[in-house]
Design an enzyme around this catalytic site. Structure first.
Site, short mmCIF file in Angstrom:
data_model
loop_
_atom_site.label_atom_id
_atom_site.label_comp_id
_atom_site.label_asym_id
_atom_site.label_seq_id
_atom_site.Cartn_x
_atom_site.Cartn_y
_atom_site.Cartn_z
N LYS A 8 0.85 -1.20 0.00
CA LYS A 8 0.00 0.00 0.00
C LYS A 8 0.88 1.25 0.00
O LYS A 8 1.85 1.33 0.76
CB LYS A 8 -0.90 -0.04 1.24
CG LYS A 8 -1.98 1.04 1.27
CD LYS A 8 -2.87 0.86 2.50
CE LYS A 8 -3.98 1.91 2.57
NZ LYS A 8 -4.80 1.77 3.80
N SER A 58 -9.74 0.01 7.05
CA SER A 58 -9.18 0.03 5.70
C SER A 58 -8.49 -1.24 5.23
O SER A 58 -8.16 -1.36 4.06
CB SER A 58 -8.19 1.19 5.57
OG SER A 58 -8.90 2.38 5.45
N SER A 96 -9.73 2.33 2.82
CA SER A 96 -8.85 3.01 1.91
C SER A 96 -7.95 2.08 1.09
O SER A 96 -7.45 2.48 0.05
CB SER A 96 -7.97 3.99 2.68
OG SER A 96 -7.12 3.28 3.57
N1 GLN Z 1 -12.97 4.73 6.18
C1 GLN Z 1 -12.33 5.15 7.37
C2 GLN Z 1 -11.92 6.59 7.25
O1 GLN Z 1 -12.18 7.15 6.25
C3 GLN Z 1 -11.17 4.27 7.70
C4 GLN Z 1 -9.96 4.60 6.95
C5 GLN Z 1 -8.80 3.74 7.37
O2 GLN Z 1 -8.95 2.74 8.04
N2 GLN Z 1 -7.61 4.18 6.98
O3 GLN Z 1 -11.35 7.16 8.12
#
Ligand code: GLN
Length: 510
Positions: free
Chosen positions: A84, A183, A159
């Site tokens: 990632k 994410s 994400s």
């Molecule tokens: N969807 C969540 C956010 O927007 C989690 C994102 C993540 O885990 N990096 O914060």
């Protein structure tokens, strides 16, 4: 099928065995995956950067070590992986999918990157994500969205949508994700993959671009539970460079998976969380979850209902804590130190350059969170917002403690809905945040949680995920249940979920 396609269909475990016995070389395996990326990533867009030369060089080193008679560096030596693009890798562009980091080449390796290299794992390239990992669909990437290999007009979650899509499109058998509020787990669920968030502190954060430091945790993504466990062991462990890293030994999760597959889970108590289901959840997701509960009961687990009353406040607390920490972390992108610099023509002050750079470099969601977080932390509002959210966090931890008094692990659907259409929720932040309903409680409590495919939701014919949560440091119980469940589900269905992914169209990419 050509030999190349065969290699991209294998699990990491099988690839490692083939390389170890000499049936395939690490270079052949890397080349097969790089070819697959070149063939399909124009359509999928899982990768922001492919490091063809670097990957082939790492693979050649694995082959050379084997030729010299050295034992394999790890059980995953020679297996390719997608990283990632929020984890830094020395000499390889890292953007966190933000324009503000465009052109930045990290001068060092994250601890995870170092561990991957030391394990002989071959890093193919960097995967797409929502900008700075803020989002649930990968649409907040400054470099365009990623398609879900099950249906390229749909989101692959976020994400870490790039990492999940790379697995489902057979571009890589292993991937690294990071999970702040879901994410790793949410993208895994909506693409039919496996993803695990370790106990907070279990995997080093050194070299992860920080989003919300009290929540961020990197973890393994794969197509099977055993592969995820092998990768988990490769990246976990204490790191003096991360002050929140825990000193406990790496949990023996590979052994736990084998135990789940061999002895099963008879006698384990599994708690179904009343609050994670019902309103807001798609009927097909709930059906898939009920089928998973029945399967776990068939395996001999005792199913109990547990109530976690404060979970109803989890989303609100998260969307105060997360923006607060992120507004502070993103302050380092000041136009002076990294990447983009706008308006530096000699006629503007440092402050003007900073304002112009941050204005041009951050996307809409990053700006929204910087504003929300700055507000929540400001004098006069701190106690009302950030302070209250921290109190809710404590209450959620106590709910978990009580629930784990009654059950070894807790389960829920991983996501309320299956993959939605690209563009469907981009203009509605609240609708986007609701995707994290089931994943956020474990994030706030710092406990391990993972998603395992639970089949296709009958109403959309798209993958759904079973979330398994365990007490802090309880990874072994979590992986044991995951291993047993995966085996039983595959046996009952007669196929693994990713055997059914539609053939991804051939559109040449990087
Ligand atoms: N969807 C969540 C956010 O927007 C989690 C994102 C993540 O885990 N990096 O914060």
């Amino acid at each position: 099928m050509s030999l190349n396609e065969d290699l991209t269909r294998l699990s990491a475990t099988d690839l490692a065995a083939a390389i170890h016995t000499g049936e395939a070389s690490a270079v052949e395996v890397a080349a097969a995956h790089l070819d697959r990326i070149a063939t399909v990533d124009g359509a999928v867009h899982a990768f922001l950067h492919v490091d063809r030369e670097g990957a082939l060089a790492q693979a050649a080193a694995v082959d050379a070590a084997r030729a010299a008679g050295n034992p394999p560096a790890s059980p995953l030596a020679g297996v390719p992986l997608a990283l990632k693009d929020i984890v830094v890798q020395k000499g390889v562009p890292t953007t966190a999918a933000s324009k503000i980091l465009e052109g930045w080449i990290p001068p060092y390796d994250a601890t995870i990157t170092t561990k991957l290299k030391q394990s002989g794992i071959v890093i193919l390239g960097k995967t797409n994500l929502d900008e700075f990992a803020m989002g649930s669909s990968t649409e907040n990437s400054a470099y365009g969205p990623t398609g879900n290999p099950w249906d390229l007009t749909r989101i692959p979650g976020g994400s870490g949508g790039g990492s999940a899509a790379a697995l489902a499109a057979f571009e890589a058998p292993l991937a690294i994700g990071t999970d702040t509020g879901g994410s790793i787990r949410q993208p895994a669920a909506v693409t039919g993959a496996v993803g695990a968030k370790p106990t907070y502190g279990g995997v080093s954060r050194y070299g992860l671009i920080a989003l919300a430091s009290s929540l961020d945790q990197a973890g393994p993504c794969a197509r099977t539970v055993l592969d995820a466990a092998l990768l988990h062991e490769a990246i976990a462990g204490h790191d003096p460079r991360d002050s929140t890293s825990i000193p406990e030994p790496v949990p023996a999760v590979v052994q736990a998976v084998r135990r789940g597959q061999g002895d099963g889970i008879k006698g384990m108590r599994i708690g179904v969380v009343t609050q994670l289901g019902g309103e807001g959840y798609q009927p097909g997701v709930l059906d898939s979850f009920r089928a998973a509960v029945a399967q776990l009961a068939d395996l001999g687990a005792e199913i109990v209902e547990v109530s976690c009353p404060h979970f109803q406040y989890a989303l609100a607390a998260y969307y105060l804590i997360q923006p607060s920490e992120c507004s502070s972390n993103l302050a380092r992108f000041d136009a002076m130190r990294y990447g983009l610099r706008v308006g530096d023509d000699g006629n503007h002050s440092a402050e003007e350059v900073m304002v112009a750079t941050r204005g041009a470099g951050f996307g809409a969601e990053a700006k929204r969170r910087i504003m929300l977080g700055t507000y929540a932390l400001s004098a006069g509002y701190y106690d009302a917002y950030y302070g209250s959210a921290q109190k809710v966090r404590t209450l959620i931890k106590r709910d978990f403690e009580a629930a784990f008094g009654a059950a070894h692990v807790l389960i829920s659907p991983t996501t309320p809905v299956t993959a939605f259409k690209i563009g469907e929720k981009v203009d509605d932040p609240m609708a986007m945040y609701l995707n994290d309903l089931a994943t956020i409680p474990a994030s706030l409590a710092g406990i391990p949680a993972m998603s395992v495919p639970s089949g296709l939701a009958a109403d959309t014919s798209l993958p759904a995920g079973l979330q398994i949560m365990a007490p802090a440091l309880g990874e072994q119980a979590m992986y044991r249940v995951a291993g047993a469940y995966e085996q039983a589900r595959n046996a009952a269905a007669g196929f693994t979920l990713l055997d059914r992914v539609a053939e991804v169209p051939t559109v040449a990419g990087r």
